[in-house]
Write an enzyme that holds these catalytic residues in place. Structure first.
Site, PDB file in Angstrom:
ATOM      1  N   GLN A  83     -78.098 -76.818  -5.711  1.00 25.67           N
ATOM      2  CA  GLN A  83     -78.964 -75.900  -6.459  1.00 25.67           C
ATOM      3  C   GLN A  83     -79.434 -76.570  -7.744  1.00 25.67           C
ATOM      4  OE1 GLN A  83     -79.472 -72.431  -5.464  1.00 25.67           O
ATOM      5  NE2 GLN A  83     -81.083 -72.572  -6.975  1.00 25.67           N
ATOM      6  N   PHE A  84     -80.412 -77.478  -7.639  1.00 26.34           N
ATOM      7  CA  PHE A  84     -80.854 -78.230  -8.815  1.00 26.34           C
ATOM      8  C   PHE A  84     -81.441 -77.325  -9.894  1.00 26.34           C
ATOM      9  CE2 PHE A  84     -84.997 -77.909  -6.920  1.00 26.34           C
ATOM     10  CZ  PHE A  84     -85.897 -78.001  -7.978  1.00 26.34           C
ATOM     11  N   THR A  85     -81.884 -76.124  -9.535  1.00 25.40           N
ATOM     12  CA  THR A  85     -82.494 -75.242 -10.528  1.00 25.40           C
ATOM     13  C   THR A  85     -81.491 -74.724 -11.554  1.00 25.40           C
ATOM     14  OG1 THR A  85     -82.297 -73.291  -9.105  1.00 25.40           O
ATOM     15  CG2 THR A  85     -84.366 -74.549  -8.978  1.00 25.40           C
TER      16      THR A  85
END
Length: 154
Positions: A83-85
């Site tokens: 989940q890079f966000t």
């Protein structure tokens, strides 16, 4: 590294109509590698996740970990989703900046490392698919949602 843990009754990840990971009771872990992160942060984060006492005991108190979810040595499931966000920075306006996230190659390496370490330490580990368009379905238990961040290890 950053993570958001959600205690779940069940969770699954779907990619292009196919379920690629599914667990019953346990933890859904959304995980993000940030610039400058190394294996040491991944190790520290995993150790914390596996020992965190956020499952209820017989008295309804949060006294059990994922590794002893039922009080008799039974383990819960661990569903790990990239989940890079989680690295979003919205301090400069209304559009998030993701410059704090690790570069894609390093993010993938750290995610793969984290998953491999989790599989070596825990019997039930499922995953999403790195960099895929995923639909995450979950039944949050409690609800219990906890954000964790591991600072660089010195």
């Amino acid at each position: 590294m950053k993570a958001v843990l959600q205690r779940v009754a069940e969770a699954r990840v779907v990619v292009a109509g196919e379920t690629v990971g599914r667990i019953g009771p346990g933890l859904l872990v959304l995980v993000c590698a940030e610039r400058g992160d190394a294996d040491a942060q991944a190790d520290k984060l995993l150790a914390k996740i596996l020992k965190l006492r956020i499952f209820s005991d017989g008295a309804g108190k949060m006294n059990r970990s994922l590794q002893d979810i039922d009080g008799q040595g039974g383990c819960g499931g661990l569903l790990i989703v990239s989940q890079f966000t989680l690295a979003a920075d919205v301090s400069g306006g209304n559009r998030p900046s993701f410059t704090g996230a690790a570069a894609p190659e390093e993010g993938r390496r750290l995610y793969d490392y984290f998953v491999a370490q989790a599989r070596a330490a825990h019997p039930q580990v499922e995953t999403g698919r790195f960099a895929a368009d995923m639909q995450v379905h979950l039944v949050n238990d409690g609800p219990v949602t906890i954000a964790l961040q591991m600072a660089p290890v010195v």
